[in-house]
Every structure is written in structure tokens, then in C-alpha cells.
Design a protein around this motif. Sequence first.
Motif, PDB file in Angstrom:
ATOM      1  N   PRO A  71       3.967   9.748  14.287  1.00 16.78           N
ATOM      2  CA  PRO A  71       4.935   9.620  13.410  1.00 16.78           C
ATOM      3  C   PRO A  71       5.805  10.836  13.093  1.00 16.78           C
ATOM      4  O   PRO A  71       5.226  11.914  13.336  1.00 16.78           O
ATOM      5  CB  PRO A  71       4.273   9.092  11.834  1.00 16.78           C
ATOM      6  N   GLU A  72       7.011  10.714  12.497  1.00 15.83           N
ATOM      7  CA  GLU A  72       7.778  11.895  11.938  1.00 15.83           C
ATOM      8  C   GLU A  72       6.921  12.522  10.919  1.00 15.83           C
ATOM      9  O   GLU A  72       6.577  12.178   9.908  1.00 15.83           O
ATOM     10  CB  GLU A  72       9.019  11.417  11.362  1.00 15.83           C
ATOM     11  N   ASP A  98      -1.211  14.734   9.426  1.00  7.94           N
ATOM     12  CA  ASP A  98      -0.542  13.925   8.680  1.00  7.94           C
ATOM     13  C   ASP A  98       0.783  14.562   8.321  1.00  7.94           C
ATOM     14  O   ASP A  98       0.591  15.724   8.291  1.00  7.94           O
ATOM     15  CB  ASP A  98      -0.993  12.764   7.807  1.00  7.94           C
ATOM     16  N   ALA A  99       1.556  13.911   7.609  1.00 10.90           N
ATOM     17  CA  ALA A  99       3.059  14.495   7.120  1.00 10.90           C
ATOM     18  C   ALA A  99       2.824  15.503   5.996  1.00 10.90           C
ATOM     19  O   ALA A  99       3.546  16.234   5.577  1.00 10.90           O
ATOM     20  CB  ALA A  99       4.038  13.416   6.786  1.00 10.90           C
ATOM     21  N   ASN A 100       1.587  15.122   5.275  1.00 12.24           N
ATOM     22  CA  ASN A 100       1.242  16.199   4.008  1.00 12.24           C
ATOM     23  C   ASN A 100       0.143  17.358   4.659  1.00 12.24           C
ATOM     24  O   ASN A 100      -0.235  18.113   3.879  1.00 12.24           O
ATOM     25  CB  ASN A 100       0.350  15.045   3.161  1.00 12.24           C
ATOM     26  N   LEU A 227      -2.821   4.361  11.736  1.00 14.57           N
ATOM     27  CA  LEU A 227      -3.859   5.226  12.589  1.00 14.57           C
ATOM     28  C   LEU A 227      -3.995   4.242  13.749  1.00 14.57           C
ATOM     29  O   LEU A 227      -4.346   4.840  14.826  1.00 14.57           O
ATOM     30  CB  LEU A 227      -5.114   5.376  11.796  1.00 14.57           C
ATOM     31  N   GLU A 228      -4.225   2.930  13.543  1.00  9.95           N
ATOM     32  CA  GLU A 228      -4.305   2.098  14.831  1.00  9.95           C
ATOM     33  C   GLU A 228      -3.289   2.344  15.750  1.00  9.95           C
ATOM     34  O   GLU A 228      -3.508   2.466  16.894  1.00  9.95           O
ATOM     35  CB  GLU A 228      -4.385   0.527  14.338  1.00  9.95           C
ATOM     36  N   ALA A 229      -2.018   2.181  15.241  1.00  9.24           N
ATOM     37  CA  ALA A 229      -0.812   2.393  16.287  1.00  9.24           C
ATOM     38  C   ALA A 229      -0.882   3.640  17.237  1.00  9.24           C
ATOM     39  O   ALA A 229      -0.708   3.788  18.241  1.00  9.24           O
ATOM     40  CB  ALA A 229       0.412   2.242  15.552  1.00  9.24           C
TER      41      ALA A 229
END
Length: 239
Positions: A71-72, A98-100, A227-229
Motif C-alpha cells: 500500500p501507499e 506500515d505507513a506508521n 495483510l492478506e492482500a
Amino acid sequence: MAKYPMLTAIGAVAVLSLTACTAPSPMNPPSSPTSESPTSSSPTESSAPASATPEELTQRVEKFGIVLMLPEGWSIEPGEYCEGDCNENEYGQWDIRDANGEHAMYFAANSATSPDGDTNLYQRTILTKQPAPNLKYKPTSQFAEYWVSEDQEDGERSAGLDIALVDDEVLAKRGEAPDISYFQLNDRQAPMFGVLHDYVEEIAADGEELSEEQAQKFLSSSDYATLEAILLSLRQADQ
């Protein structure tokens, strides 16, 4: 085991000789844990509920002969066990954030090594399991498994949720002993790719040990769907 899964982890107490990599495996978590008595429930062949919408995967990453979508705002950096050109060669490792900036997932290109001396007994319950259609060499699945671990010396128990990719044959053979969740991209490369247990505990149980009820609830969340994707986006670069 160490706090890493990966991944489940990935199964036997003896060291697996699938790789020449001698660095310690950061992916040996309670990671592909679980088993005190092999009383697993029947796996379901479905993904996260339709109501759970994953983040859009907009970033394409290619290295180690694989393609991965993120993801972005998510990022990848060399794993903490890497030295020198570890992130460039076939035994490289990635920490996926992740993004954080939270360390969420791991990918080890060729690190199906051992359960690092863990001798606990495990009980495993597969909560969801589905084919990983982009991985063609051998049948591989993406699964989520609730595990309960018991120390053989003092009886201390712990529990958690494993989310990873795994060779279907490896998954079918897992029993009471520790294991490692690994699969094969080809006839020589045995990677591990999964979610850190600590990460799941933070977002699903405020940093506390996960109950099976909390684990089931997490599978209906958009966090799990993302997470699955990501796991299911993995494929060989030449496909």
C-alpha cells in the motif's frame, strides 16, 4: 522461539537444511508455532469477509527474483540480521513497515533454517486457509492459524496468531513440534513471508496476548484484509 513469526513462520525441531544461509533466522517466531496435541480444526478455504476492504496496493517492489505489492506509505528496508550486501543477494531479508513505520511483516529470500532450539509443544487451529495462486512451483497457501504453546519444562503457556505463506505439504505435516512456515519459489529457493506476532498483538489486542476470540475478530478487519492482500501479491518476477 524468537518474537518473529514469520513466519511463521515454518516443521521439525531439527535444523532444516534447505538453505546455505548461516545467519540466524529472524523469522523464527512463535511464528509457525502451535501444537500441544494435533487437534486442528478443519481449515476454511476462504479469504477475509467481503465486508473487510484492504488498502489499495499501489507500490510494486522487485528484488530477489520476486515481485511484491504494498500500500501507499508502506516501506521495505534491510532486515536487522543483514550485514554487508545481505539485502542484495539471494539470502537477503526485508523488514516491511506500515505507513506508521511499524515493523509489520518479514520476507526472507532463502531462510527456512530452524526453530532456533524451541522445544515447546503446540496446539494449532487453522482459522482460514486459501491457495496462493501466484506461486506456481509447488502448491502453496496463505493461512491464519491460532496457536497455543506450552513449555515442556515449566508448563508456561503462550498464544498468538500466525499469518503467513506456507508450502501445503509442510502445513499438512505439522504436529506438536515447533516448525517453520516456508514455501518454495523454485527447486532451490525456500523463502519465508509472514506477519510479526507483535504487530498483530498491537493492533488487535493493544499489545496483550491474543485470545482465540480476538484472533477470529481480527480476521474480519480491514487490517487483516490488507495483510492478506500483500501476502497473496507475491509472485516470481518472470511471471
